[in-house]
Design a protein around this motif. Structure first.
Motif, mmCIF file in Angstrom:
data_model
loop_
_atom_site.group_PDB
_atom_site.id
_atom_site.type_symbol
_atom_site.label_atom_id
_atom_site.label_comp_id
_atom_site.label_asym_id
_atom_site.label_seq_id
_atom_site.Cartn_x
_atom_site.Cartn_y
_atom_site.Cartn_z
ATOM 1 N N UNK A 146 -47.246 -29.784 76.656
ATOM 2 C CA UNK A 146 -46.130 -29.297 75.851
ATOM 3 C C UNK A 146 -45.910 -30.167 74.619
ATOM 4 N N UNK A 147 -46.266 -31.452 74.705
ATOM 5 C CA UNK A 147 -46.246 -32.291 73.514
ATOM 6 C C UNK A 147 -47.228 -31.780 72.482
ATOM 7 N N UNK A 148 -48.411 -31.348 72.942
ATOM 8 C CA UNK A 148 -49.414 -30.788 72.032
ATOM 9 C C UNK A 148 -48.900 -29.504 71.394
ATOM 10 N N UNK A 149 -48.269 -28.658 72.198
ATOM 11 C CA UNK A 149 -47.705 -27.408 71.668
ATOM 12 C C UNK A 149 -46.666 -27.694 70.596
ATOM 13 N N UNK A 150 -45.773 -28.652 70.866
ATOM 14 C CA UNK A 150 -44.733 -29.001 69.895
ATOM 15 C C UNK A 150 -45.324 -29.527 68.591
ATOM 16 N N UNK A 151 -46.301 -30.426 68.705
ATOM 17 C CA UNK A 151 -46.907 -30.982 67.492
ATOM 18 C C UNK A 151 -47.638 -29.910 66.694
ATOM 19 N N UNK A 152 -48.229 -28.943 67.394
ATOM 20 C CA UNK A 152 -48.940 -27.868 66.702
ATOM 21 C C UNK A 152 -47.979 -26.929 65.988
ATOM 22 N N UNK A 153 -46.844 -26.665 66.618
ATOM 23 C CA UNK A 153 -45.889 -25.706 66.055
ATOM 24 C C UNK A 153 -44.973 -26.345 65.018
ATOM 25 N N UNK A 154 -44.529 -27.586 65.289
ATOM 26 C CA UNK A 154 -43.500 -28.176 64.429
ATOM 27 C C UNK A 154 -43.776 -29.616 64.012
ATOM 28 N N UNK A 155 -44.941 -30.151 64.324
ATOM 29 C CA UNK A 155 -45.168 -31.572 64.068
ATOM 30 C C UNK A 155 -46.403 -31.885 63.263
ATOM 31 N N UNK A 156 -47.049 -32.982 63.631
ATOM 32 C CA UNK A 156 -48.167 -33.515 62.854
ATOM 33 C C UNK A 156 -49.400 -32.631 62.885
ATOM 34 N N UNK A 157 -49.506 -31.738 63.887
ATOM 35 C CA UNK A 157 -50.698 -30.891 64.011
ATOM 36 C C UNK A 157 -50.500 -29.484 63.455
ATOM 37 N N UNK A 158 -49.440 -29.259 62.697
ATOM 38 C CA UNK A 158 -49.249 -27.944 62.074
ATOM 39 C C UNK A 158 -50.432 -27.655 61.155
ATOM 40 N N UNK A 159 -50.987 -26.478 61.289
ATOM 41 C CA UNK A 159 -52.113 -26.099 60.448
ATOM 42 C C UNK A 159 -53.461 -26.520 60.991
ATOM 43 N N UNK A 160 -53.480 -27.318 62.052
ATOM 44 C CA UNK A 160 -54.755 -27.760 62.642
ATOM 45 C C UNK A 160 -55.189 -26.756 63.708
ATOM 46 N N UNK A 161 -56.427 -26.307 63.619
ATOM 47 C CA UNK A 161 -56.938 -25.355 64.606
ATOM 48 C C UNK A 161 -57.332 -26.038 65.903
ATOM 49 N N UNK A 162 -57.792 -27.283 65.799
ATOM 50 C CA UNK A 162 -58.252 -28.011 66.972
ATOM 51 C C UNK A 162 -57.664 -29.422 66.943
ATOM 52 N N UNK A 163 -56.826 -29.728 67.924
ATOM 53 C CA UNK A 163 -56.145 -31.017 67.946
ATOM 54 C C UNK A 163 -55.944 -31.472 69.384
ATOM 55 N N UNK A 164 -55.818 -32.770 69.542
ATOM 56 C CA UNK A 164 -55.525 -33.365 70.855
ATOM 57 C C UNK A 164 -54.293 -34.245 70.708
ATOM 58 N N UNK A 165 -53.377 -34.121 71.658
ATOM 59 C CA UNK A 165 -52.179 -34.958 71.701
ATOM 60 C C UNK A 165 -52.336 -35.919 72.879
ATOM 61 N N UNK A 166 -52.194 -37.202 72.626
ATOM 62 C CA UNK A 166 -52.316 -38.220 73.669
ATOM 63 C C UNK A 166 -51.036 -39.043 73.676
ATOM 64 N N UNK A 167 -50.371 -39.105 74.814
ATOM 65 C CA UNK A 167 -49.093 -39.814 74.872
ATOM 66 C C UNK A 167 -49.136 -40.906 75.929
ATOM 67 N N UNK A 168 -48.416 -41.995 75.643
ATOM 68 C CA UNK A 168 -48.312 -43.109 76.584
ATOM 69 C C UNK A 168 -46.871 -43.266 77.020
ATOM 70 N N UNK A 169 -46.666 -43.128 78.299
ATOM 71 C CA UNK A 169 -45.374 -43.371 78.916
ATOM 72 C C UNK A 169 -45.695 -44.335 80.057
ATOM 73 N N UNK A 170 -45.062 -44.181 81.208
ATOM 74 C CA UNK A 170 -45.520 -44.918 82.371
ATOM 75 C C UNK A 170 -46.981 -44.551 82.626
ATOM 76 N N UNK A 171 -47.277 -43.259 82.472
ATOM 77 C CA UNK A 171 -48.644 -42.775 82.544
ATOM 78 C C UNK A 171 -49.141 -42.376 81.172
ATOM 79 N N UNK A 172 -50.353 -41.848 81.151
ATOM 80 C CA UNK A 172 -50.960 -41.370 79.911
ATOM 81 C C UNK A 172 -51.435 -39.944 80.145
ATOM 82 N N UNK A 173 -51.082 -39.058 79.230
ATOM 83 C CA UNK A 173 -51.484 -37.659 79.371
ATOM 84 C C UNK A 173 -52.029 -37.119 78.076
#
Length: 391
Positions: free
Chosen positions: A197-224
């Motif tokens: 869902x972080x990837x979806x958000x970045x694609x729709x409203x964030x840094x990945x707008x306009x990108x056809x192929x993108x990966x979102x990597x997040x670090x919390x207690x875990x990494x997803x």
């Protein structure tokens, strides 16, 4: 671009398709004129007029003279989505806390609440009870009706019914969270993995707008990780996807919550950051962010102190880029606090070591622009997907 459905569709199906396309355009990209809608959606003026007039009559959109005018003559009216015409509930469940928000058409956050999880409060039944109570209060305060619910969970989630198969860092296993929330809230509920869902958000409203192929990597207690492939979220079989943090990078390495050893998240997640920053493991999120921000002013010290963590981050991203071939990688959560010089170093390392990155002209590595709200925004967009088609 054309928005017409397949040939042979009934007129009512065509109208519904065009109406949904117009609503999605306004929801994602904001106000625009009828003329712009005609061009962007590939529809004629009479069709756009009929659609806008119908939506305005229903109170879903409003037409307004733009504040800034250019040129002579009568100004083109702006078509604006009305936030209260459709409101969804977004829920972001994390290891350390829960955030909820009521989000209106167009992506406007109308109201929000959050709380920490300690002890018994992190048990799934207690989390659901608190979400239901907090939602009732927030809905009452804002006097709105909600159409659907989207939920972000840090774990393996079955998309069809919202079963949380496993959320290791929450210590949840086989929890029917979708069913519990749907019953408690009285609304349809859709669940997704938090990084997806972080990837979806970045694609729709964030840094990945306009990108056809993108990966979102997040670090919390875990990494997803979440993937946008050819302009659409990649969701995997039954919704099970995104656990790139459990890619083994160091066989025989540190034990991981998942039961394996040497997972990527054991080398770059929150605990690894604490070790690199010489903070006690389990330090508050604010302390970790503050230490990272302090290092931002000292590039040489940052490179020295975070060298091992950055090496593991780059190594994992090389593997991710070689497998998925994105044009862009967005780093979220704690990664957004890494010194900019180190993010640039990681980008150069990936472009140097990744065969695929070189082939696609150099994968860019950038921090999230949505910060801590990425997964909450993604949960809202997940909820909106079916709602827009029914308006």
């Amino acid at each position: 671009m054309t928005t017409s459905p397949t040939a042979g569709a009934r007129p009512d199906e065509v109208r519904r398709h065009n109406r949904t396309a117009l609503l999605r355009r306004l929801h994602i990209d904001g106000p625009c004129t009828r003329a712009a809608l005609t061009t962007e959606l590939g529809l004629n003026r009479s069709t756009i007029k009929a659609l806008v007039d119908g939506l305005a009559e229903a109170g879903v959109v409003e037409e307004r003279v733009p504040l800034q005018r250019s040129g002579a003559g009568r100004p083109s009216l702006l078509v604006l989505p009305q936030p209260h015409a459709a409101v969804v509930l977004a829920i972001d469940i994390r290891v350390e806390g829960v955030a909820i928000a009521l989000v209106g058409l167009g992506g406007q956050i109308l109201g929000r609440n959050s709380w920490n999880l300690y002890g018994r409060a992190s048990q799934p039944d207690e989390v659901v009870a608190h979400i239901v109570d907090s939602t009732r209060w927030l809905v009452g305060e804002l006097s709105v009706e909600t159409a659907a619910v989207g939920v972000s969970v840090p774990g393996v989630v079955r998309g069809s019914d919202g079963l949380v198969h496993e959320a290791p860092n929450l210590h949840w296993t086989d929890i029917p969270l979708g069913e519990w929330l749907s019953t408690g809230l009285g609304m349809p509920v859709r669940l997704g993995n938090d990084a997806e869902l972080g990837a979806l958000a970045e694609h729709v409203r964030g840094a990945a707008r306009g990108a056809s192929d993108a990966v979102y990597v997040s670090a919390d207690v875990g990494v997803g990780g979440g993937v946008i492939s050819n302009g659409s979220p990649m969701r995997g079989t039954s919704g099970y996807f995104g656990e790139i943090g459990h890619m083994v990078v160091k066989p025989g390495g540190r034990p991981c919550y998942c039961g394996s050893h040497g997972c990527w998240e054991t080398e770059i997640g929150e605990a690894a950051m604490c070790r690199a920053l010489e903070l006690p493991e389990g330090s508050p999120r604010g302390a970790i962010v503050a230490a990272l921000k302090e290092l931002s002013a000292h590039s040489s010290l940052a490179r020295e102190q975070l060298a091992e963590l950055v090496d593991w981050l780059a190594l994992g991203l090389v593997n991710v880029v070689n497998m998925l071939g994105p044009e862009l990688v967005v780093l979220g959560d704690l990664f957004t606090s890494l010194p900019a010089a180190l993010i640039a170093d990681v980008g150069r390392e990936v472009r140097t070591r990744s065969l695929v990155s070189r082939a696609v002209g150099g994968t860019r590595i950038v921090p999230s622009v949505l910060g801590g709200d990425a997964k909450l925004i993604g949960a809202a967009e997940l909820a909106f997907e079916p709602v827009l088609g029914k308006m």
